[in-house]
Design a protein around this motif. Sequence first.
Motif, PDB file in Angstrom:
ATOM      1  N   TYR A   2       0.805  -1.208   0.000  1.00 48.41           N
ATOM      2  CA  TYR A   2       0.000   0.000   0.000  1.00 48.41           C
ATOM      3  C   TYR A   2       0.845   1.268   0.000  1.00 48.41           C
ATOM      4  O   TYR A   2       0.368   2.318  -0.385  1.00 48.41           O
ATOM      5  CB  TYR A   2      -0.908   0.037   1.225  1.00 48.41           C
ATOM      6  N   ARG A   3       2.068   1.179   0.550  1.00 51.73           N
ATOM      7  CA  ARG A   3       2.852   2.409   0.675  1.00 51.73           C
ATOM      8  C   ARG A   3       4.343   2.089   0.718  1.00 51.73           C
ATOM      9  O   ARG A   3       4.733   1.004   1.146  1.00 51.73           O
ATOM     10  CB  ARG A   3       2.434   3.169   1.946  1.00 51.73           C
ATOM     11  N   TRP A  24      -4.896   9.313   6.346  1.00 56.27           N
ATOM     12  CA  TRP A  24      -6.151  10.024   6.545  1.00 56.27           C
ATOM     13  C   TRP A  24      -6.006  11.442   6.001  1.00 56.27           C
ATOM     14  O   TRP A  24      -4.943  12.054   6.183  1.00 56.27           O
ATOM     15  CB  TRP A  24      -6.494  10.117   8.030  1.00 56.27           C
ATOM     16  N   ILE A  70      -9.788   7.859   3.735  1.00 56.54           N
ATOM     17  CA  ILE A  70      -8.520   7.150   3.601  1.00 56.54           C
ATOM     18  C   ILE A  70      -8.148   7.122   2.123  1.00 56.54           C
ATOM     19  O   ILE A  70      -8.942   6.631   1.308  1.00 56.54           O
ATOM     20  CB  ILE A  70      -8.654   5.686   4.075  1.00 56.54           C
ATOM     21  N   ASN A 103     -11.185   4.297   1.456  1.00 54.32           N
ATOM     22  CA  ASN A 103     -12.404   4.244   2.262  1.00 54.32           C
ATOM     23  C   ASN A 103     -12.892   5.659   2.485  1.00 54.32           C
ATOM     24  O   ASN A 103     -12.098   6.553   2.761  1.00 54.32           O
ATOM     25  CB  ASN A 103     -12.130   3.557   3.613  1.00 54.32           C
TER      26      ASN A 103
ATOM     27  N   ALA B 239      -1.956  -1.698   9.874  1.00 54.62           N
ATOM     28  CA  ALA B 239      -2.802  -0.998   8.912  1.00 54.62           C
ATOM     29  C   ALA B 239      -2.074  -0.892   7.573  1.00 54.62           C
ATOM     30  O   ALA B 239      -0.852  -0.964   7.516  1.00 54.62           O
ATOM     31  CB  ALA B 239      -3.144   0.389   9.431  1.00 54.62           C
ATOM     32  N   PHE B 240      -2.842  -0.717   6.513  1.00 55.48           N
ATOM     33  CA  PHE B 240      -2.306  -0.542   5.159  1.00 55.48           C
ATOM     34  C   PHE B 240      -1.420  -1.712   4.735  1.00 55.48           C
ATOM     35  O   PHE B 240      -0.278  -1.522   4.298  1.00 55.48           O
ATOM     36  CB  PHE B 240      -1.532   0.784   5.060  1.00 55.48           C
ATOM     37  N   VAL B 241      -1.929  -2.910   4.960  1.00 55.12           N
ATOM     38  CA  VAL B 241      -1.176  -4.097   4.567  1.00 55.12           C
ATOM     39  C   VAL B 241      -2.048  -5.064   3.797  1.00 55.12           C
ATOM     40  O   VAL B 241      -3.271  -5.104   3.960  1.00 55.12           O
ATOM     41  CB  VAL B 241      -0.619  -4.866   5.800  1.00 55.12           C
ATOM     42  N   ASN B 242      -1.406  -5.840   2.941  1.00 52.46           N
ATOM     43  CA  ASN B 242      -2.070  -6.986   2.342  1.00 52.46           C
ATOM     44  C   ASN B 242      -1.466  -8.254   2.955  1.00 52.46           C
ATOM     45  O   ASN B 242      -0.584  -8.186   3.820  1.00 52.46           O
ATOM     46  CB  ASN B 242      -1.926  -6.952   0.810  1.00 52.46           C
ATOM     47  N   ASP B 245       2.340  -8.624   3.032  1.00 53.22           N
ATOM     48  CA  ASP B 245       3.014  -7.746   3.993  1.00 53.22           C
ATOM     49  C   ASP B 245       3.017  -8.376   5.386  1.00 53.22           C
ATOM     50  O   ASP B 245       4.029  -8.369   6.085  1.00 53.22           O
ATOM     51  CB  ASP B 245       2.298  -6.390   4.079  1.00 53.22           C
ATOM     52  N   HIS B 488     -12.908  -4.084   6.130  1.00 52.18           N
ATOM     53  CA  HIS B 488     -12.906  -2.721   6.664  1.00 52.18           C
ATOM     54  C   HIS B 488     -14.019  -1.889   6.052  1.00 52.18           C
ATOM     55  O   HIS B 488     -14.015  -0.667   6.113  1.00 52.18           O
ATOM     56  CB  HIS B 488     -11.535  -2.050   6.478  1.00 52.18           C
ATOM     57  N   PRO B 523      -8.901   2.179   7.712  1.00 57.26           N
ATOM     58  CA  PRO B 523      -7.898   1.778   6.730  1.00 57.26           C
ATOM     59  C   PRO B 523      -7.972   0.274   6.476  1.00 57.26           C
ATOM     60  O   PRO B 523      -8.463  -0.477   7.325  1.00 57.26           O
ATOM     61  CB  PRO B 523      -6.584   2.115   7.424  1.00 57.26           C
ATOM     62  N   PRO B 524      -7.493  -0.193   5.325  1.00 54.52           N
ATOM     63  CA  PRO B 524      -7.320  -1.633   5.156  1.00 54.52           C
ATOM     64  C   PRO B 524      -6.370  -2.115   6.243  1.00 54.52           C
ATOM     65  O   PRO B 524      -5.407  -1.415   6.576  1.00 54.52           O
ATOM     66  CB  PRO B 524      -6.656  -1.768   3.782  1.00 54.52           C
TER      67      PRO B 524
END
Lengths: 585, 585
Positions: A2-3, A24, A70, A103, B239-242, B245, B488, B523-524
């Motif tokens: 994601y990042r 956010w 988000i 989101n 947060a922000f992971v698949n 990750d 989420h 967040p995901p």
Amino acid sequence: MYRTHNNGELRIQNLDLKVKLCGWVQKSRDLGGMTFIDLRDRFGITQLAFNENFNKELCEKARKVNREWIIEVEGKVKERSSKNSKLKTGEIEIEVSSLKVLNEAKTPPFTIEDETDGGEELRMKYRFLDLRRGPLQNNIILRSKMSMETRNFLDKNNFLEIETPYLIKSTPEGARDFVVPSRMNKQQFYALPQSPQTFKQLLMVSGFDRYYQIVKCFRDEDLRADRQPEFTQIDCEMAFVNQQDVINTFEGLIKYLFRKILNIEFENSFPLITYDDAIEKYGSDKPDIRFDMSLNYIDDLAKGKGFNVFDQAEAIVGINIPNAAEYSRKKLDELTDWVRRPQIGAKGLVYVKYNKDQSFKSSLDKFYDADTLKKWAEKCNSNPGDLILILSGDKAIVQKQMNELRLLMGERLELRDPRVFKPIWVVDFPLLEKDEETNSYHAMHHPFTSPKSEDLKMLNSDPSKVRANAYDLSINGVEVGGGSIRIHDRNIQEKMFEILGFSKEEAENQFGFLMKAFEYGAPPHGGIAFGFDRLCTLFGCKENIREFIAFPKNNQGRDVMIEAPSKIDKSQLDELGISLPKIED
Amino acid sequence: MYRTHNNGELRIQNLDLKVKLCGWVQKSRDLGGMTFIDLRDRFGITQLAFNENFNKELCEKARKVNREWIIEVEGKVKERSSKNSKLKTGEIEIEVSSLKVLNEAKTPPFTIEDETDGGEELRMKYRFLDLRRGPLQNNIILRSKMSMETRNFLDKNNFLEIETPYLIKSTPEGARDFVVPSRMNKQQFYALPQSPQTFKQLLMVSGFDRYYQIVKCFRDEDLRADRQPEFTQIDCEMAFVNQQDVINTFEGLIKYLFRKILNIEFENSFPLITYDDAIEKYGSDKPDIRFDMSLNYIDDLAKGKGFNVFDQAEAIVGINIPNAAEYSRKKLDELTDWVRRPQIGAKGLVYVKYNKDQSFKSSLDKFYDADTLKKWAEKCNSNPGDLILILSGDKAIVQKQMNELRLLMGERLELRDPRVFKPIWVVDFPLLEKDEETNSYHAMHHPFTSPKSEDLKMLNSDPSKVRANAYDLSINGVEVGGGSIRIHDRNIQEKMFEILGFSKEEAENQFGFLMKAFEYGAPPHGGIAFGFDRLCTLFGCKENIREFIAFPKNNQGRDVMIEAPSKIDKSQLDELGISLPKIED
């Protein structure tokens, strides 16, 4: 993925780097041809830039994004034209090339800002949003650091982290146990521990030498602002130690935490005061020594001059308020009202103004002449320009009242700066407290606290005079930790239970396992427990422990977010073999 | 100060140092003019020497000291005449100048040695003595190290330790909640958490990004050898992971633990297998891959040859046992009996011996000729000298049975060395399990697990086909951790509850707070939880988790040392507003 980075780490050194960020939307600004979004996560804020000339469609998409949405963006790190020195990332922005909404978000019921417009009730219900606010995030992060550093110190000092059970045995005298019905053992109950006390002592008997745990404890009592039904302790125990060993070790811990967390260095040993001296000097066993204003006993200077109230008082106690001689009548009346409130319960307040011109003005001018008042002033270390406040009555009660008044005046004179820290050890606590009503004794700390060996002989003849190997650490008037050297001899432990009113059978039934353990090679041992919620609150320079607990209960012991406690199904009750009789309101 | 050193630290370099030591008497030996005592603590053993010629009185005092007594000695470090290379302190002894008995000890009810003569029941009752034994001490110390290293890793990787509440809300569908009656909110109940699941998800919604906790969880269910009513989890969320990750991060943790604790290096990534493949290949979703012996499907080679049992079977599965062609009739009969036990439930066992001379001998010689058996052998990767064991029947059932048989044979062939570690990720679990009896669906992991986005379209049409973003880590056939990417999105979460048979009202009542949280910028996120008791047991190369818990419960959920659970007073029940109706036995 994601990042590639979080929102707190990009710098001017990363210029032209292709990055992917998530977070956010803190806010967005539309400046004609340009749109800017502040993208937030717990690491920081990064500015996103959208240029209408560059990509109109993208810019329009960015304009539709609202607070707390988000988003995920890709782009390049660019130097900002107007830099923001308040942000770690303030020299750069992201020239966004793609934007994805992960989101959406409704408008929060209160603003997610350091200063919010939401009331406490509403914020408790939406705790997950309140926790997004900067101050609360910082508190919870501070707490996490405190716990890690505590572990680092204890681990380096050979303490083992050992988990003790949560489902233990209820002890009637403890009262206020939360109990847990067992389904497998119908109509029998576990209790949740008020502390792991007996287990940590057993671990010393087992030879683990040094134990610690950062552990939840439970007490089902009426709540005050600084109490929670579940609270966290740094719980420690050591074998082959005396009082000074424990004090040295944990003074080390507290100094380490101050250094690591707040960058404050304590060069000298913490001061140490006996319980008797603390009561005498401050009227409190957890004195706030950020300021002096100690208690002065002027009995011999004030009695026998015809003022009936003083003549009949057991103690006459004054404190000196620096530079307050010019207090107005109104201010003094207000203080008198304050000490007369039922929470304090004084009958009245006597004042003596030691004026700058060295004259005196007091509320008792008709009983005491200037010469006498001068002697009082000397006794109270009062200087011209100061004000002396005096309470009288039963000694123990006056001391308590004076403690409250002292703290109030310290507050008003701004002598209690929460960013100044003054720890003090209080030692030599009485072993027992006498309940005058029932003429029975309670353990001041707990029944496992060791009497001082030199006082052992008074255990039969004069129990209330026996001092304990018990110690507290107070910082700024807050008791942050307390402990004791424990009994490790079966006979003394039995004697203690007897004094506390246990029958032999009750003692055996409830604590037989511990007394048995003492028969098989129990080392001398002692320990301490720190109230972790309070310690964090203190380190955070705040007062309300709820701000340092992610999901606290309210004053009724309720979690209003999840709505607990709540009713449960009859089938569940049946399985446990319990029922709920009708109760009258 | 009771001691200057512990019993594990003195060396030949400390020669002639004056020291003070404390500890337990491990044993003493009386050699005429000399008496030796082995002094023990958790750090080691130091030999104390008493010379009758040197100090007769002291020597006599030393002779009176018994096993497990606590003593304090002063003396000088001296070189030993007969060195003991097994002890870290084996080159030195203490020439004792003074001896003090700190506490005597009764003779323990069992020997405090690595191999003890005490039965489990007795040792549980005297757990504080059992914990003095070397193996248990080492287990508890290992556990302490595991927890510290886990924290070190997670702390360095930006995880925050955040405490979640223990007094939460009971959820009927969870069942097996321990409940806690509230005194302040009469006839209402808290529940103890089965996991901090919803709270850690809320922390992600709050923006804490990475959370962890080593935390007690509770489940009131019938116990097996590897279950406890209270157990410990390493609980994590990001947060922000698949999925990848999360797998990368926690593979990092497990590798770090292997390196730090056991000095084992894993150079390559852990293997990864889909749930379907794991079942197909090993008959298990937590395969033990320390040995191969995988499942081979010989349906097409075995059907239509007149053997009725095979012809009617859905699946015919063989495993190859290397070098076992010479198994005796007796041994094969015993295996047949084993698979026929009700716990396994097979009807019978077919064997094919692929003899060293390349001939075949099987229990089905009258149905299958050597050419056919040769084909089976090829399919099963069988070589001359090997044995093929075959089960048949309903495919899913045969797979389960074959898993058990495979593990047994691995054990017997000593292919399951507890000091060899083979981790494997199992992914793509089904989202739902169908209960054929009630024709309803259960969540395979839990209701918050996210379906794979590419399978979302089947959520209505064919729910049992939908795969989840869920993953388990198994090591040596033990599931040590499991987790998932979470939902989420409020709509998908609502849909899940609907499929699981919740009414709208029930879903709202129990999990409204979470679904509400999803509306305000969630967040995901995803996470994992490791069973800490099991992980420690695995790292300790043992099987019984009780040996890695300081104070475990027995199979009836009882702590036999403190006698919990137990009955509580009527007054306590009254205060809680609950009563105990007569129950029939």
